[in-house]
Each structure stands twice: as C-alpha cells, then as structure tokens.
Motif scaffolding. Structure first.
Motif, PDB file in Angstrom:
ATOM      1  N   ILE A   1     -16.660  -1.859  21.997  1.00 39.28           N
ATOM      2  CA  ILE A   1     -15.475  -2.483  22.595  1.00 39.28           C
ATOM      3  C   ILE A   1     -14.223  -1.656  22.325  1.00 39.28           C
ATOM      4  CG2 ILE A   1     -13.993  -4.535  22.556  1.00 39.28           C
ATOM      5  CD1 ILE A   1     -16.442  -6.176  21.864  1.00 39.28           C
ATOM      6  N   ALA A   2     -14.068  -1.192  21.094  1.00 40.90           N
ATOM      7  CA  ALA A   2     -12.913  -0.387  20.681  1.00 40.90           C
ATOM      8  C   ALA A   2     -13.435   0.865  19.986  1.00 40.90           C
ATOM      9  CB  ALA A   2     -12.017  -1.190  19.753  1.00 40.90           C
ATOM     10  N   PRO A   3     -13.753   1.914  20.731  1.00 38.43           N
ATOM     11  CA  PRO A   3     -14.346   3.126  20.133  1.00 38.43           C
ATOM     12  C   PRO A   3     -13.520   3.699  18.989  1.00 38.43           C
ATOM     13  CG  PRO A   3     -14.430   3.235  22.528  1.00 38.43           C
ATOM     14  CD  PRO A   3     -13.602   2.033  22.189  1.00 38.43           C
ATOM     15  N   GLY A   4     -12.204   3.587  19.100  1.00 35.81           N
ATOM     16  CA  GLY A   4     -11.329   4.104  18.054  1.00 35.81           C
ATOM     17  C   GLY A   4     -10.987   3.083  16.998  1.00 35.81           C
ATOM     18  N   GLY A   5     -11.623   1.912  17.044  1.00 34.75           N
ATOM     19  CA  GLY A   5     -11.344   0.875  16.056  1.00 34.75           C
ATOM     20  C   GLY A   5      -9.917   0.367  16.172  1.00 34.75           C
ATOM     21  N   TYR A   6      -9.239   0.259  15.035  1.00 32.28           N
ATOM     22  CA  TYR A   6      -7.865  -0.228  15.036  1.00 32.28           C
ATOM     23  C   TYR A   6      -6.936   0.710  15.795  1.00 32.28           C
ATOM     24  CZ  TYR A   6      -9.248  -3.692  11.551  1.00 32.28           C
ATOM     25  OH  TYR A   6      -9.854  -4.737  10.896  1.00 32.28           O
ATOM     26  N   PHE A   7      -7.333   1.950  15.971  1.00 31.87           N
ATOM     27  CA  PHE A   7      -6.566   2.888  16.794  1.00 31.87           C
ATOM     28  C   PHE A   7      -6.382   2.325  18.196  1.00 31.87           C
ATOM     29  CE2 PHE A   7      -6.644   6.361  19.920  1.00 31.87           C
ATOM     30  CZ  PHE A   7      -5.591   7.154  19.487  1.00 31.87           C
TER      31      PHE A   7
ATOM     32  N   THR B   1      -1.689   5.662  29.403  1.00 32.68           N
ATOM     33  CA  THR B   1      -1.871   5.522  27.955  1.00 32.68           C
ATOM     34  C   THR B   1      -3.349   5.595  27.591  1.00 32.68           C
ATOM     35  OG1 THR B   1       0.139   4.202  27.751  1.00 32.68           O
ATOM     36  CG2 THR B   1      -1.486   3.983  25.985  1.00 32.68           C
ATOM     37  N   ALA B   2      -4.203   4.964  28.407  1.00 31.07           N
ATOM     38  CA  ALA B   2      -5.649   5.013  28.161  1.00 31.07           C
ATOM     39  C   ALA B   2      -6.168   6.447  28.263  1.00 31.07           C
ATOM     40  CB  ALA B   2      -6.379   4.120  29.151  1.00 31.07           C
ATOM     41  N   TRP B   3      -5.640   7.205  29.217  1.00 29.73           N
ATOM     42  CA  TRP B   3      -6.037   8.615  29.360  1.00 29.73           C
ATOM     43  C   TRP B   3      -5.704   9.399  28.087  1.00 29.73           C
ATOM     44  CZ3 TRP B   3      -3.179  13.159  29.226  1.00 29.73           C
ATOM     45  CH2 TRP B   3      -3.864  14.308  29.624  1.00 29.73           C
ATOM     46  N   VAL B   4      -4.504   9.188  27.547  1.00 27.76           N
ATOM     47  CA  VAL B   4      -4.090   9.877  26.323  1.00 27.76           C
ATOM     48  C   VAL B   4      -5.008   9.514  25.166  1.00 27.76           C
ATOM     49  CG1 VAL B   4      -2.232  10.125  24.627  1.00 27.76           C
ATOM     50  CG2 VAL B   4      -1.683  10.008  27.072  1.00 27.76           C
ATOM     51  N   MET B   5      -5.310   8.239  25.022  1.00 28.59           N
ATOM     52  CA  MET B   5      -6.163   7.795  23.923  1.00 28.59           C
ATOM     53  C   MET B   5      -7.572   8.364  24.043  1.00 28.59           C
ATOM     54  SD  MET B   5      -4.834   3.882  23.718  1.00 28.59           S
ATOM     55  CE  MET B   5      -5.963   3.417  22.424  1.00 28.59           C
ATOM     56  N   ASP B   6      -8.099   8.394  25.251  1.00 31.72           N
ATOM     57  CA  ASP B   6      -9.426   8.981  25.460  1.00 31.72           C
ATOM     58  C   ASP B   6      -9.441  10.442  25.056  1.00 31.72           C
ATOM     59  OD1 ASP B   6     -10.429   6.607  26.374  1.00 31.72           O
ATOM     60  OD2 ASP B   6     -10.933   7.323  28.379  1.00 31.72           O
ATOM     61  N   ARG B   7      -8.402  11.180  25.414  1.00 32.20           N
ATOM     62  CA  ARG B   7      -8.353  12.603  25.082  1.00 32.20           C
ATOM     63  C   ARG B   7      -8.319  12.809  23.568  1.00 32.20           C
ATOM     64  NH1 ARG B   7      -8.946  11.795  29.468  1.00 32.20           N
ATOM     65  NH2 ARG B   7     -11.048  12.069  28.706  1.00 32.20           N
TER      66      ARG B   7
ATOM     67  N   SER C   1      10.006   2.025  13.011  1.00 30.90           N
ATOM     68  CA  SER C   1       8.636   1.577  12.815  1.00 30.90           C
ATOM     69  C   SER C   1       8.153   0.944  14.111  1.00 30.90           C
ATOM     70  CB  SER C   1       8.578   0.558  11.675  1.00 30.90           C
ATOM     71  OG  SER C   1       7.336  -0.121  11.650  1.00 30.90           O
ATOM     72  N   VAL C   2       6.907   1.202  14.479  1.00 29.39           N
ATOM     73  CA  VAL C   2       6.352   0.589  15.684  1.00 29.39           C
ATOM     74  C   VAL C   2       6.128  -0.900  15.458  1.00 29.39           C
ATOM     75  CG1 VAL C   2       4.372   0.528  17.258  1.00 29.39           C
ATOM     76  CG2 VAL C   2       5.299   2.723  16.498  1.00 29.39           C
ATOM     77  N   PHE C   3       5.658  -1.281  14.264  1.00 27.45           N
ATOM     78  CA  PHE C   3       5.294  -2.672  13.984  1.00 27.45           C
ATOM     79  C   PHE C   3       6.194  -3.351  12.963  1.00 27.45           C
ATOM     80  CE2 PHE C   3       1.384  -0.468  15.263  1.00 27.45           C
ATOM     81  CZ  PHE C   3       1.008  -1.254  16.349  1.00 27.45           C
TER      82      PHE C   3
ATOM     83  N   LEU D   1      -3.944  -0.831  17.810  1.00 29.99           N
ATOM     84  CA  LEU D   1      -2.618  -0.603  17.265  1.00 29.99           C
ATOM     85  C   LEU D   1      -1.952   0.668  17.794  1.00 29.99           C
ATOM     86  CD1 LEU D   1      -3.356  -1.590  13.545  1.00 29.99           C
ATOM     87  CD2 LEU D   1      -2.383  -3.008  15.354  1.00 29.99           C
ATOM     88  N   ALA D   2      -2.645   1.782  17.756  1.00 29.34           N
ATOM     89  CA  ALA D   2      -2.029   3.036  18.184  1.00 29.34           C
ATOM     90  C   ALA D   2      -1.673   3.017  19.663  1.00 29.34           C
ATOM     91  CB  ALA D   2      -2.958   4.212  17.884  1.00 29.34           C
ATOM     92  N   SER D   3      -2.400   2.213  20.440  1.00 30.87           N
ATOM     93  CA  SER D   3      -2.084   2.123  21.868  1.00 30.87           C
ATOM     94  C   SER D   3      -0.641   1.676  22.074  1.00 30.87           C
ATOM     95  CB  SER D   3      -3.047   1.148  22.562  1.00 30.87           C
ATOM     96  OG  SER D   3      -2.988  -0.144  21.974  1.00 30.87           O
ATOM     97  N   HIS D   4      -0.163   0.754  21.234  1.00 26.87           N
ATOM     98  CA  HIS D   4       1.220   0.286  21.344  1.00 26.87           C
ATOM     99  C   HIS D   4       2.201   1.449  21.184  1.00 26.87           C
ATOM    100  CE1 HIS D   4       1.545  -4.005  21.885  1.00 26.87           C
ATOM    101  NE2 HIS D   4       0.656  -4.264  20.945  1.00 26.87           N
ATOM    102  N   GLY D   5       1.999   2.250  20.139  1.00 26.09           N
ATOM    103  CA  GLY D   5       2.928   3.337  19.866  1.00 26.09           C
ATOM    104  C   GLY D   5       2.875   4.430  20.913  1.00 26.09           C
TER     105      GLY D   5
END
Length: 322
Positions: A168-174, A305-311, A251-253, A177-181
């Motif tokens: 479901i989330a290959p990068g886990g908390y990334f 954003t999804a493209w960046v995370m996949d890369r 801070s992002v969060f 959470l990282a998607s927001h930033g």
C-alpha cells in the motif's frame, strides 16, 4: 465521504460541515456499525456500508475519498463514472501510473478533481511563499529537509498499519509524511524536473522502507535534498531554503515559528493552524467551484508529487518535461 477514520474526525470532516453552502450528507465505511457511530457523533444524516449506494445517491454532488491509498483508484473511477466532483486524500495513489489513470477519468468527463495536500492552502506556508515571491532571500539556490522520528509501539508490536505495508505504501511513512513536504516544495519553488534517491529497510520491523534519501532539481534550477529516517532516536523536522541573500526555515509538521534570516536580522512569525487543519483547503474547493479562484491542489499537481516520490524510491534518474 468514503472512509471515516481518524483523519476525518477533526482534520477534515468538520471542515466540510462548517463550510457555508456545503453539507456532509452521508458517510460510508465497510463496518456499518462504525459508520453509524461516526454519523451519529457528527450529526451526519445518512450512513452506508456500500460505496456504490453513497456514490450514486441522487442528492450527493461530490465525494471525498478518505480511505487508505490502495483503494483510492478503485473508488475514484467509480466517482468519475457517476459524473461527480471528487476530493481524494493524499497520497493520491500508491503509484504515479495509478494517478495518471485517475486523472484521465476525470479529465475525460471534465470533472473537478482535488487532492488533500492542504499545506498548499495553510496561511503559515502562504507566508513562506510570499517571502519567496518578494525576493526576501534573493535568488533561491537550494532547499534541504531533514526529518526523523522513532519507531512507535505499533511498529514494534507488529500491529498492522497500512502506512508500513509495502503493498500500500512502498516507502512506508515516507509515502504518508514526506508526500506533504515534497508537494509543498513544488508549490513553493516550481515543478521538479529530475529526482533520484535511495530507499532501505534497516529496522526489519515491517515490509516498507524506513530510511530514504533523495535529491531533486526544480525547473527554476533550485536544487533539493531530503533525508527521512523512521527509526531514529527522536523526532526532528527542519526545512531550510537557502538564497544568496538569506534563508527561510520552517517545519512541515511542527507547530513552530517560520523564520526569515537576512542581513544579520531574524524575523520569526508564529502562524497557528486552524482547528480543522483542512479548513482553508475546503474553503479553496468552494472558491474553485464558484469560479472565484483555482484550487492549488489538483489531480494534476498531486500526480506530479507522485512522480517525484516514485523516482526517489526507485532511484531512477529520469527527467520529465513539465
């Protein structure tokens, strides 16, 4: 609203209820008793355990999908087929390819599609954008984000958590959470044209990755670097944007001041988030639908954003023309 878990209790659900001209008319959850409990506690008139019944209800104009990301595409395609407006929780889908399929379905029907990257609408980050647009730090050169958090009790106990399930989330908390930033950085600094990274599972507590590093380049030439460690001793969340005449940090969060440093002077601004953190995001949906403005977070921006995370996760040195 499809899905009525914790994110909807305070962050989002009440924002829709309290927006003039909007009504939270029905909620759906696979467990009917939980759907009923949510509806009664939030004074929602209708509840279902059948998504099709909710989506196709003749009095419903728009659907908010607030389920884990592995079901976003499934529900979104049903919403598009029904001809209705949609907002999807972030991340938009587990992969860039899934995001493209969702976008295509809504574009083919000329339907509005929003994604809940609500930081694009929060006043604290609009102030950061204003500083950047006003050239407060001169020519922007680089952005750096360092984020760490310890493993929590759920991680250690092996209790199931979709955020650490690689299917479901290959990068886990990334992914969560990282998607927001990363999405926020695109909003602040422009689209990203190239990205790469490394992703590892160091702790062995779950199937997803827990240590990620990434680097990227914005179309403006601004470079970026991020590191995300989900097995650290303590939580840290520091972003710094460097210009040739100063820097901005935030801070992002975290609920901490945003800071502008220039000419040996420091300006700190405390800008609190609203009670319902998606409030401004929902207000922008209303403004978009009324024709007053364009919402900053669309299916198209979320797909980027999804493209960046996949890369970053796949360590593919791939360039995209935006």
């Amino acid at each position: 609203m499809i899905g009525c878990g914790s994110v909807t209790e305070l962050k989002s659900g009440p924002a829709y209820q309290k927006t003039e001209g909007f009504e939270l008319f029905a909620v759906m959850r696979r467990d009917l008793k939980k759907a009923e409990d949510y509806a009664k506690r939030h004074q929602v008139p209708h509840f279902y355990d059948d998504a099709d019944a909710l989506i196709n209800h003749p009095e419903i104009d728009a659907i908010y999908i607030a389920t884990p990301p592995d079901s976003h595409e499934y529900y979104a395609l049903k919403v598009a087929e029904s001809g209705k407006i949609c907002c999807i929780e972030k991340p938009m889908a587990p992969s860039y390819e899934a995001c493209l399929r969702i976008n295509a379905a809504f574009e083919d029907r000329d339907l509005p599609l929003f994604v809940a990257y609500y930081r694009r609408s929060l006043p604290r980050f609009l102030q950061v954008k204003e500083w950047l647009d006003q050239n407060k730090i001169g020519t922007i050169r680089h952005i750096h984000w360092h984020f760490t958090k310890p493993a929590n009790e759920i991680d250690k106990s092996k209790t199931y958590n979709w955020r650490t399930d690689a299917t479901i989330a290959p990068g886990g908390y990334f992914d969560d959470l990282a998607s927001h930033g990363l999405d926020l950085f695109v909003h602040l600094l422009g689209n990203i044209t190239s990205a790469k990274g490394t992703a590892e599972n160091r702790q062995g507590l779950y199937t997803a990755k827990d240590l990620i590093k990434g680097q990227w380049v914005h179309d403006s030439g601004v470079t970026g670097f991020g590191s995300w460690d989900f097995g650290a001793e303590k939580r840290e969340d520091v972003v710094k944007i460097y210009g040739n005449e100063g820097n901005i940090s935030f801070s992002v969060f975290g609920d901490v001041p945003i800071v502008l440093e220039r000419d040996e002077k420091t300006e700190r601004l405390d800008i609190a988030n609203p009670e319902h953190v998606q409030w401004y995001h929902v207000q922008n949906i209303k403004a978009h639908l009324s024709g007053a403005s364009v919402h900053p977070s669309s299916g198209e921006t979320a797909s980027h954003t999804a493209w960046v995370m996949d890369r970053i996760l796949e360590n593919k040195i791939e360039v995209i023309n935006n």
